[in-house]
Enzyme design. Structure first.
Site, PDB file in Angstrom:
ATOM      1  N   GLY A   1      18.914  16.290 -37.941  1.00 54.66           N
ATOM      2  CA  GLY A   1      18.922  14.848 -38.529  1.00 54.66           C
ATOM      3  C   GLY A   1      17.953  14.664 -39.626  1.00 54.66           C
TER       4      GLY A   1
ATOM      5  CE  LYS B   1      21.807  20.135 -34.835  1.00 53.12           C
ATOM      6  NZ  LYS B   1      21.267  19.414 -33.658  1.00 53.12           N
TER       7      LYS B   1
HETATM    8  N1  LIG Z   1      25.157  11.115 -34.170  1.00 49.36           N
HETATM    9  C1  LIG Z   1      24.348  11.651 -34.574  1.00 49.36           C
HETATM   10  O1  LIG Z   1      23.001  11.387 -34.399  1.00 49.36           O
HETATM   11  C2  LIG Z   1      24.612  12.911 -35.605  1.00 49.36           C
HETATM   12  C3  LIG Z   1      23.127  13.806 -36.194  1.00 49.36           C
HETATM   13  C4  LIG Z   1      23.449  14.570 -36.679  1.00 49.36           C
HETATM   14  C5  LIG Z   1      24.843  15.108 -37.253  1.00 49.36           C
HETATM   15  N2  LIG Z   1      25.887  14.230 -36.656  1.00 49.36           N
HETATM   16  C6  LIG Z   1      27.280  14.703 -37.074  1.00 49.36           C
HETATM   17  O2  LIG Z   1      27.783  13.646 -37.988  1.00 49.36           O
HETATM   18  C7  LIG Z   1      29.187  13.481 -37.695  1.00 49.36           C
HETATM   19  C8  LIG Z   1      29.450  12.033 -37.337  1.00 49.36           C
HETATM   20  O3  LIG Z   1      28.714  11.826 -35.881  1.00 49.36           O
HETATM   21  P1  LIG Z   1      28.876  10.304 -35.396  1.00 49.36           P
HETATM   22  O4  LIG Z   1      27.803  10.572 -34.343  1.00 49.36           O
HETATM   23  O5  LIG Z   1      28.603   9.379 -36.618  1.00 49.36           O
HETATM   24  O6  LIG Z   1      30.339  10.360 -34.792  1.00 49.36           O
HETATM   25  P2  LIG Z   1      31.104   9.125 -34.119  1.00 49.36           P
HETATM   26  O7  LIG Z   1      30.057   7.980 -33.823  1.00 49.36           O
HETATM   27  O8  LIG Z   1      31.868   9.380 -32.894  1.00 49.36           O
HETATM   28  O9  LIG Z   1      32.049   8.514 -35.347  1.00 49.36           O
HETATM   29  C9  LIG Z   1      33.095   9.418 -35.702  1.00 49.36           C
HETATM   30  C10 LIG Z   1      33.655   8.483 -36.801  1.00 49.36           C
HETATM   31  O10 LIG Z   1      34.424   9.432 -37.356  1.00 49.36           O
HETATM   32  C11 LIG Z   1      35.928   8.784 -37.829  1.00 49.36           C
HETATM   33  N3  LIG Z   1      37.113   9.623 -37.760  1.00 49.36           N
HETATM   34  C12 LIG Z   1      37.330  10.621 -36.777  1.00 49.36           C
HETATM   35  N4  LIG Z   1      38.294  11.423 -37.179  1.00 49.36           N
HETATM   36  C13 LIG Z   1      38.583  10.844 -38.518  1.00 49.36           C
HETATM   37  C14 LIG Z   1      39.685  10.984 -39.296  1.00 49.36           C
HETATM   38  N5  LIG Z   1      40.508  11.945 -39.135  1.00 49.36           N
HETATM   39  N6  LIG Z   1      39.723  10.178 -40.605  1.00 49.36           N
HETATM   40  C15 LIG Z   1      38.861   9.275 -40.788  1.00 49.36           C
HETATM   41  N7  LIG Z   1      37.804   8.875 -40.000  1.00 49.36           N
HETATM   42  C16 LIG Z   1      37.729   9.748 -38.821  1.00 49.36           C
HETATM   43  C17 LIG Z   1      35.975   7.923 -36.434  1.00 49.36           C
HETATM   44  O11 LIG Z   1      36.925   6.724 -36.768  1.00 49.36           O
HETATM   45  P3  LIG Z   1      37.108   5.603 -35.664  1.00 49.36           P
HETATM   46  O12 LIG Z   1      35.916   4.562 -35.832  1.00 49.36           O
HETATM   47  O13 LIG Z   1      38.313   4.969 -36.084  1.00 49.36           O
HETATM   48  O14 LIG Z   1      37.156   6.127 -34.257  1.00 49.36           O
HETATM   49  C18 LIG Z   1      34.470   7.337 -36.406  1.00 49.36           C
HETATM   50  O15 LIG Z   1      34.429   6.174 -37.260  1.00 49.36           O
HETATM   51  C19 LIG Z   1      29.350  14.625 -36.690  1.00 49.36           C
HETATM   52  O16 LIG Z   1      30.002  15.574 -37.264  1.00 49.36           O
HETATM   53  C20 LIG Z   1      28.067  14.660 -35.835  1.00 49.36           C
HETATM   54  O17 LIG Z   1      28.031  16.185 -35.379  1.00 49.36           O
HETATM   55  C21 LIG Z   1      25.650  13.155 -35.947  1.00 49.36           C
END
Ligand SMILES: NC(=O)c1ccc[n+]([C@@H]2O[C@H](COP(=O)([O-])OP(=O)(O)OC[C@H]3O[C@@H](n4cnc5c(N)ncnc54)[C@H](OP(=O)(O)O)[C@@H]3O)[C@@H](O)[C@H]2O)c1
Length: 420
Positions: free
Chosen positions: A129, A200
């Site tokens: 992060g 990671k």
């Molecule tokens: N959450 C964390 O703290 C964190 C930390 C480090 C890294 N990450 C990484 O960051 C990425 C996002 O995580 P997140 O937690 O933000 O996920 P999330 O809250 O589940 O949100 C995912 C987003 O992606 C959109 N999406 C999924 N498939 C799509 C597609 N084919 N076309 C367009 N939009 C699409 C979803 O759309 P809808 O809104 O329509 O469902 C949603 O807005 C992941 O790879 C995760 O591993 C997350």
């Protein structure tokens, strides 16, 4: 905003936790010369915090938009993320991604695409992060040999371990608490089985040692079978159990990688990394030991890493992958390596069976104990071979110290395992 500074137009794919976090940071800091001009999401019926007309439901429209200067990919689908990011790089575009699973699986190809088509991909948010570990390794330590890069790379499992340790909670209730607070996914497998920290570690290996590892070749043992008895045993030794991912340079110069629960004492900076925090220890040849601690997840901390990458792209920064060119290390993941471990099963018979898998000729019973816990030495190849059986049988394994080459002199069989 400085009127001389051209506006950088950002197309954002994904507007969940990270996307919203990055967007909110830009609202708080309007003078940066950055504007999210297009956003693509998946679900057209989901309620949003922004007006409906701000969203597209076809990420390919953003790929085809020449007005966008930078694409930020923050979706939760690794295969689709790879399709989108690799297409963007083929167009020579500048891209930021937070997707650790996607980057870890395809890193060598992503680096090749950048070189071939002159695009740029940055992914600081994908590892720990808000902790700036990738740029630290890639830029600051670009030419310094590193003895190790290890740490707590997953906040959800660290939260569970902390709660078990400080509140005496069982695994299931600590996990339920982490889920209720939003620190752990509904399906906790990726975090609790060590798959997320493995991705990671694989990404860091490219920057720290110039090696491109296949994630499925790296041994990952998780904490899903831990119990209060394990936490209590560690406490009797003045230690805590942490899920540690590590890259280590061996005496022969090769690099090994593994993810495994580990007994950690107060002398380690990781001992005090609690709850959802992450920590990374770098042991550098000349600089000595360095330690970074911070939030490894969450909208604003991860959005902060995305912001840092976008601003770096604006300045023309790209990763150097210097060690891939100058000092790429050989790897030695399992063969010829051993480690001291702690093993527990809820029944003495179960433990005996597990020890039989690990080292058939090397058990010794201690009649003063319940016979459900043991310590001993195991070859990493044996641990790898029986990892699925150990998992299915509900055996918890943690390492007690560093991985080392198997000594040439044969170890006395009877001394190899001691019931704890
Ligand atoms: N959450 C964390 O703290 C964190 C930390 C480090 C890294 N990450 C990484 O960051 C990425 C996002 O995580 P997140 O937690 O933000 O996920 P999330 O809250 O589940 O949100 C995912 C987003 O992606 C959109 N999406 C999924 N498939 C799509 C597609 N084919 N076309 C367009 N939009 C699409 C979803 O759309 P809808 O809104 O329509 O469902 C949603 O807005 C992941 O790879 C995760 O591993 C997350």
């Amino acid at each position: 905003m400085n009127p001389e500074k051209p506006l950088l137009r950002i197309g954002m794919i994904g507007f969940g936790c990270v996307g919203q976090g990055f967007y909110d940071i830009l609202q708080r800091q309007p003078g940066l010369g950055l504007a999210v001009t297009r956003i693509a999401v998946k679900n057209s019926t989901k309620p949003r915090s922004l007006p409906a007309e701000r969203f597209s439901f076809h990420a390919d429209e953003l790929l085809a938009d020449p007005e966008l200067d930078v694409l930020v990919e923050v979706i939760d689908d690794a295969d689709e993320a790879f399709r989108l990011v690799s297409s963007a790089l083929r167009q020579g575009r500048r891209v930021v991604s937070a997707n650790k699973a996607m980057v870890a699986r395809h890193l060598a190809e992503l680096v090749a695409l950048q070189r071939q088509f002159s695009g740029t991909l940055l992914y600081e948010a994908a590892v720990c992060g808000s902790i700036p570990i990738i740029r630290t390794l890639d830029s600051y330590f670009s030419h310094e040999p590193l003895r190790s890069v290890s740490g707590i790379f997953n906040g959800s499992s660290n939260y569970v371990l902390t709660r078990m340790s400080e509140a005496g909670s069982g695994y299931a209730s600590a996990l339920a608490e982490a889920q209720a607070l939003g620190f752990a996914e509904t399906d906790p497998t990726l975090d609790m089985e060590g798959l997320d920290p493995r991705s990671k570690a694989v990404i860091l290996a490219a920057h720290a040692y110039g090696v491109f590892l296949n994630p499925t070749d790296v041994l990952n043992l998780g904490i899903a079978r831990i119990s209060a008895a394990d936490i209590a045993f560690a406490a009797t030794q003045g230690q805590k159990i942490k899920l540690v991912a590590g890259l280590y340079r061996l005496p022969n110069g090769r690099v090994t990688a593994l993810v495994c629960p580990q007994f950690v004492g107060p002398e380690s900076p990781l001992y005090a990394v609690e709850h959802e925090f992450n920590g990374v220890v770098i042991e550098a040849e000349y600089a000595g030991t360095q330690f970074l601690r911070g939030r490894g997840a969450g909208g604003l901390p991860t959005g902060s890493a995305v912001l840092a990458d976008v601003l770096a792209l604006q300045r023309g920064f790209r990763y150097g992958y210097a060690k891939q060119q100058s000092a790429r290390a050989e790897t030695q993941l399992l063969e010829g390596l051993e480690v001291d471990i702690y093993v527990r099963h809820e029944s003495a018979a179960g433990l005996r069976k597990a020890l039989g898998w690990l080292a058939p000729s090397a058990q010794r019973e201690n009649p003063n104990t319940s016979g459900t816990q043991a310590t001993g030495t195991v070859g990493l190849e044996a641990l790898w071979r029986c990892r699925a059986a150990l998992r299915e049988a509900g055996v918890f394994v943690a390492r007690l110290d560093e991985v080392r080459p198997i000594p040439q002199v044969p170890v006395e069989a009877e001394a190899a395992y001691v019931l704890a």
